[in-house]
Enzyme design. Structure first.
Site, PDB file in Angstrom:
ATOM      1  N   HIS A 298      34.212  16.289  15.648  1.00 21.77           N
ATOM      2  CA  HIS A 298      34.936  17.105  16.625  1.00 21.77           C
ATOM      3  C   HIS A 298      33.974  17.895  17.491  1.00 21.77           C
ATOM      4  CE1 HIS A 298      34.450  19.983  13.314  1.00 21.77           C
ATOM      5  NE2 HIS A 298      34.841  20.971  14.101  1.00 21.77           N
TER       6      HIS A 298
ATOM      7  N   HIS B 257      33.267  21.071  18.210  1.00 28.43           N
ATOM      8  CA  HIS B 257      32.656  22.385  17.986  1.00 28.43           C
ATOM      9  C   HIS B 257      31.129  22.284  17.939  1.00 28.43           C
ATOM     10  CE1 HIS B 257      36.620  24.154  16.198  1.00 28.43           C
ATOM     11  NE2 HIS B 257      36.553  24.275  17.507  1.00 28.43           N
TER      12      HIS B 257
ATOM     13  N   ASP C 222      28.882  23.652  16.216  1.00 32.94           N
ATOM     14  CA  ASP C 222      28.205  23.534  14.917  1.00 32.94           C
ATOM     15  C   ASP C 222      28.297  22.116  14.353  1.00 32.94           C
ATOM     16  OD1 ASP C 222      31.019  24.300  14.540  1.00 32.94           O
ATOM     17  OD2 ASP C 222      30.569  24.428  12.396  1.00 32.94           O
ATOM     18  N   HIS C 223      28.955  21.217  15.082  1.00 30.31           N
ATOM     19  CA  HIS C 223      29.039  19.811  14.648  1.00 30.31           C
ATOM     20  C   HIS C 223      28.352  18.849  15.609  1.00 30.31           C
ATOM     21  CE1 HIS C 223      31.839  20.622  11.288  1.00 30.31           C
ATOM     22  NE2 HIS C 223      31.998  21.729  12.007  1.00 30.31           N
TER      23      HIS C 223
ATOM     24  N   HIS D 159      42.669  21.206  13.220  1.00 32.93           N
ATOM     25  CA  HIS D 159      41.549  22.136  13.456  1.00 32.93           C
ATOM     26  C   HIS D 159      41.203  22.107  14.942  1.00 32.93           C
ATOM     27  CE1 HIS D 159      37.823  24.288  12.679  1.00 32.93           C
ATOM     28  NE2 HIS D 159      37.130  23.326  13.246  1.00 32.93           N
TER      29      HIS D 159
ATOM     30  N   ASP E 188      35.948  19.245   9.686  1.00 33.57           N
ATOM     31  CA  ASP E 188      36.598  20.527   9.394  1.00 33.57           C
ATOM     32  C   ASP E 188      38.106  20.347   9.217  1.00 33.57           C
ATOM     33  OD1 ASP E 188      34.116  21.667   9.607  1.00 33.57           O
ATOM     34  OD2 ASP E 188      34.546  22.855  11.393  1.00 33.57           O
TER      35      ASP E 188
ATOM     36  N   HIS F 138      31.338  21.884   5.833  1.00 33.92           N
ATOM     37  CA  HIS F 138      30.807  23.208   5.480  1.00 33.92           C
ATOM     38  C   HIS F 138      30.751  23.433   3.972  1.00 33.92           C
ATOM     39  CE1 HIS F 138      30.973  25.151   9.523  1.00 33.92           C
ATOM     40  NE2 HIS F 138      31.918  24.238   9.738  1.00 33.92           N
TER      41      HIS F 138
END
Ligand code: ZN
Ligand code: FE
Length: 257
Positions: free
Chosen positions: A56, A58, A60-61, A114, A131, A169
């Site tokens: 996805h 975001h 942090d990905h 999400h 996530d 995570h």
């Protein structure tokens, strides 16, 4: 047939970049939120990178995709419905990512909730759930409804019970502590809290889990269980008539805790 192994590269605060590799030195990486630790891990093991997979949008990905591409110019697979920088292959429900050098085929499952276009990847007993499904929990509903997330989670739990779950995570211990408040009398859950506490005390990764473990202990997969409904009703202060209402309440409860 080559032996597939999956190992985590810790990135940012609590993200995992999953590296899928074989015994011939090839690999693919899932959700490189950061490039440096990934490149370092691949160099240290002398791995040839063949693909980057993103679940996805975001940061942090996908924030490390550009940096990892400097290490190796490889295809970048990501959800069609989201903006993924450097994406070369847009993935939709039912697509198959063929990683020929690894002898792997990963099927694409659209799992919104999400984010609106979130995908999960499944094949060979491995599930990369980003996530959407966490060990002991699920992602926050940033772009989707409780109905959507519930549907996405049930799509994942239809996979074989012995499927290994690799999520984005290291949230497992906090998730399970919350789960224990939702279901204080679940023995499987109490045992899992202890096992995960021991792993974290040694600084170890708590994944993969299995879908079977998740079904027994993850409150977000247990909206139909009486004890979960009763405790969610107590939290909400009203009757909850459907599993979706139970799910939405447990999600709101977790968000507030
Ligand atoms: Zn996310
Ligand atoms: Fe994330």
């Amino acid at each position: 047939m080559a032996m597939t192994t999956v190992f985590p590269v810790p990135a940012l605060n609590d993200n995992y970049v999953w590296v899928i590799t074989d015994d011939h030195g090839h690999c693919a990486v899932v959700d490189p939120g950061e490039a440096a630790p990934v490149v370092e891990a691949l160099r240290a093991r002398n791995l040839t990178l063949d693909a980057i997979l993103v679940t996805h949008h975001h940061p942090d990905h996908q924030g490390g995709v550009g940096g990892v591409l400097k290490y190796a110019e490889v295809p970048v697979y990501g959800p069609a419905a989201e903006s993924i920088r450097h994406r070369t292959h847009a993935l939709r429900e039912g697509d198959v990512v063929r990683l020929d050098t690894l002898g792997l085929e990963l099927g694409v499952l659209e799992t919104p909730g999400h984010t609106a276009g979130h995908i999960s990847l499944y094949g060979h007993g491995l599930l990369f759930s980003g996530d959407t499904l966490f060990a002991g929990g699920c992602g926050r509903l940033f772009e989707g409804t409780p109905e959507q997330m519930m549907q996405s989670l049930s799509k994942l739990t239809e996979l074989p019970a012995d499927t290994n779950v690799y999520a984005g995570h290291e949230y497992t211990l906090a998730n399970l502590r919350f789960a224990h408040r939702v279901e204080p009398d679940n023995d499987a859950l109490s045992e899992r809290v202890e096992a995960v506490q021991a792993l974290r005390a040694r600084g170890e990764c708590t994944m993969p889990s299995t879908l079977e473990e998740e079904l027994r202990t993850n409150p977000f997969l247990r909206s139909g269980v009486d004890a979960v409904r009763r405790n969610a009703e107590q939290y909400a202060g009203k009757r909850l008539s459907s599993p979706v209402d139970v799910f939405a309440t447990v999600r709101a409860w977790k968000d507030a805790s």
